[in-house]
Design a protein around this motif. Structure first.
Motif, short mmCIF file in Angstrom:
data_model
loop_
_atom_site.label_atom_id
_atom_site.label_comp_id
_atom_site.label_asym_id
_atom_site.label_seq_id
_atom_site.Cartn_x
_atom_site.Cartn_y
_atom_site.Cartn_z
N GLY A 80 -56.82 -53.30 23.11
CA GLY A 80 -55.90 -52.45 23.86
C GLY A 80 -55.60 -51.14 23.16
O GLY A 80 -55.62 -50.06 23.77
N GLY A 81 -55.34 -51.20 21.86
CA GLY A 81 -55.09 -49.98 21.12
C GLY A 81 -56.34 -49.14 20.94
O GLY A 81 -56.29 -47.90 21.02
N MET A 82 -57.49 -49.79 20.72
CA MET A 82 -58.73 -49.07 20.48
C MET A 82 -59.18 -48.28 21.71
O MET A 82 -59.72 -47.18 21.59
CB MET A 82 -59.81 -50.04 20.03
N VAL A 83 -58.99 -48.82 22.91
CA VAL A 83 -59.37 -48.12 24.14
C VAL A 83 -58.69 -46.76 24.21
O VAL A 83 -59.31 -45.73 24.53
CB VAL A 83 -59.03 -48.96 25.38
N ARG A 84 -57.41 -46.73 23.90
CA ARG A 84 -56.66 -45.47 23.99
C ARG A 84 -57.15 -44.47 22.97
O ARG A 84 -57.29 -43.27 23.26
CB ARG A 84 -55.18 -45.77 23.77
N TYR A 85 -57.44 -44.92 21.73
CA TYR A 85 -57.90 -44.00 20.70
C TYR A 85 -59.30 -43.49 20.99
O TYR A 85 -59.61 -42.31 20.76
CB TYR A 85 -57.86 -44.69 19.34
N VAL A 86 -60.18 -44.37 21.46
CA VAL A 86 -61.54 -43.93 21.80
C VAL A 86 -61.50 -42.92 22.93
O VAL A 86 -62.19 -41.88 22.89
CB VAL A 86 -62.42 -45.14 22.18
N ARG A 87 -60.70 -43.19 23.94
CA ARG A 87 -60.59 -42.27 25.07
C ARG A 87 -60.09 -40.90 24.62
O ARG A 87 -60.66 -39.87 24.98
CB ARG A 87 -59.63 -42.85 26.12
N ALA A 88 -59.02 -40.89 23.82
CA ALA A 88 -58.46 -39.61 23.35
C ALA A 88 -59.45 -38.86 22.46
O ALA A 88 -59.60 -37.64 22.56
CB ALA A 88 -57.16 -39.86 22.59
N SER A 89 -60.16 -39.58 21.60
CA SER A 89 -61.10 -38.95 20.69
C SER A 89 -62.28 -38.35 21.44
O SER A 89 -62.70 -37.23 21.17
CB SER A 89 -61.58 -39.96 19.65
N VAL A 90 -62.81 -39.11 22.39
CA VAL A 90 -63.95 -38.62 23.17
C VAL A 90 -63.54 -37.45 24.05
O VAL A 90 -64.28 -36.46 24.20
CB VAL A 90 -64.56 -39.76 24.01
N LEU A 91 -62.36 -37.51 24.64
CA LEU A 91 -61.88 -36.40 25.47
C LEU A 91 -61.76 -35.11 24.66
O LEU A 91 -62.10 -34.02 25.15
CB LEU A 91 -60.52 -36.75 26.08
N GLU A 92 -61.29 -35.23 23.43
CA GLU A 92 -61.15 -34.04 22.59
C GLU A 92 -62.52 -33.41 22.30
O GLU A 92 -62.66 -32.19 22.32
CB GLU A 92 -60.47 -34.42 21.27
N VAL A 93 -63.53 -34.25 22.07
CA VAL A 93 -64.86 -33.73 21.77
C VAL A 93 -65.53 -33.18 23.03
O VAL A 93 -66.25 -32.17 22.97
CB VAL A 93 -65.73 -34.83 21.14
N LEU A 94 -65.28 -33.81 24.17
CA LEU A 94 -65.91 -33.36 25.41
C LEU A 94 -65.53 -31.94 25.79
O LEU A 94 -66.26 -31.27 26.53
CB LEU A 94 -65.54 -34.32 26.56
N ASN A 95 -64.39 -31.48 25.31
CA ASN A 95 -63.93 -30.13 25.64
C ASN A 95 -64.42 -29.07 24.67
O ASN A 95 -64.02 -27.90 24.79
CB ASN A 95 -62.40 -30.11 25.68
N GLN A 96 -65.27 -29.45 23.71
CA GLN A 96 -65.75 -28.48 22.74
C GLN A 96 -66.85 -27.61 23.34
O GLN A 96 -67.59 -28.01 24.23
CB GLN A 96 -66.30 -29.21 21.50
N ASP A 97 -66.96 -26.38 22.80
CA ASP A 97 -67.92 -25.42 23.34
C ASP A 97 -69.37 -25.85 23.14
O ASP A 97 -70.23 -25.56 23.98
CB ASP A 97 -67.71 -24.05 22.68
N TYR A 98 -69.68 -26.51 22.03
CA TYR A 98 -71.08 -26.86 21.77
C TYR A 98 -71.62 -27.87 22.78
O TYR A 98 -72.83 -27.94 23.02
CB TYR A 98 -71.27 -27.36 20.34
N LEU A 99 -70.72 -28.68 23.39
CA LEU A 99 -71.18 -29.59 24.42
C LEU A 99 -71.48 -28.84 25.72
O LEU A 99 -72.42 -29.18 26.45
CB LEU A 99 -70.13 -30.67 24.68
#
Length: 316
Positions: free
Chosen positions: A196-215
């Protein structure tokens, strides 16, 4: 890297010393007296004094701690007040069962949480995202003992497809399939809060990276989405996930106490409860020592994994 690891281990020694000192005084100052467990109507106060002296409880607390620390330096964790067995043997007998349960719980948690967290981030604000977020909050919020009783009633009593307690069926000790059947419910219960806790952290971490310019650049060059996610997103999102994974070990140790008691799993958690009820001070000190070492090593593992995942991180 080796120099950094050695320095961290040396720094951990005074921390471990402070933890053992604090645990020792908390345990020995708790209400109750181990001598009372041996008492019966015919026991006199003189008999109790003799028993306290035999157990080494007549000396001042600081003297008892120094004696315990001296024995620890030669690998002696003392003798149990209740079973009169060496504490080290008791821990070794139970440690394997707890490691099996914790390993299975982590495996279940990460196999569920990491893919679900990634999909939740990629499909942000979709029905899958809402379901995953709701499920993660429920996983964190529901107490382990309540969830354990619930799965016992559902899968053990109502459907009767899984055993409700213990590590083996009588007469089938040592059989792998039987042990795995007994492992499913406690591992699922223990792994749910971690997932339960890991889902939230993975989601937040991936969302932060998805918004980067290099992607955006990678997509503009025509890379398929699966390659953008697998090759560029996940590796850069691992740093926060590793941090949370390092913090999962203390949560597992605490959760194992409740889970093993509910499912009668013969591990360190059940031994902890038995030691508390019997006021077995040496056993409690040994268990706390193992838990403290596990937490310190998990934090060191997380720090070392940072450099492995991200080559830009250097430990000089």
């Amino acid at each position: 890297m080796l120099d950094y690891t050695i320095r961290r281990l040396l720094i951990a020694l005074p921390v471990l010393l402070g933890v053992t000192l604090l645990n020792f005084f908390i345990i020995y100052m708790a209400p109750g007296d181990p001598v009372d467990l041996y008492a019966n109507p015919d026991v006199t106060e003189a008999d109790k004094l003799v028993r306290r002296e035999a157990l080494g409880l007549d000396a001042p607390l600081i003297v008892q701690y120094v004696k315990w620390l001296g024995r620890l330096l030669i690998g002696d964790l003392g003798t149990s007040f209740s079973s009169f067995q060496p504490v080290s043997h008791m821990i070794v007998e139970r440690l394997g069962a707890t490691l099996l349960l914790m390993g299975a719980a982590l495996l279940i948690a990460y196999l569920i949480a990491i893919p679900l967290g990634i999909l939740s981030a990629v499909k942000q604000y979709s029905w899958l995202d809402y379901v995953a977020s709701t499920g993660s909050f429920l996983g964190v919020s529901v107490p382990s003992f309540f969830l354990g009783l619930g799965v016992i009633y559902l899968f053990g009593v109502t459907f009767g497809i899984l055993p409700t307690g213990g590590m083996n069926t009588i007469g089938q000790e040592g059989e792998l399939i039987d042990t795995l059947k007994h492992l499913i419910l406690p591992a699922l219960t223990l792994g749910t809060s971690i997932a339960g806790g890991m889902v939230r952290y993975v989601r937040a971490s991936v969302l932060e990276v998805l918004n980067q310019d290099y992607l955006r650049t990678a997509r503009a060059k025509g890379l398929p989405e699966w390659k953008v996610i697998n090759k560029h997103t996940l590796k850069n999102a691992l740093i926060p996930i590793i941090t949370v994974a390092g913090l999962d070990i203390p949560m597992l140790i605490g959760g194992a106490v409740v889970t093993e008691t509910v499912f009668q799993w013969s591990g360190m958690g059940q031994l902890t409860i038995q030691s508390i009820l019997s006021r077995d001070y040496p056993a409690l000190m040994g268990i706390n020592l193992v838990a403290a070492v596990s937490v310190l090593l998990s934090n060191l593992w997380a720090d070392l994994m940072y450099a492995f995942v991200d080559p830009r991180i250097k430990y000089n």
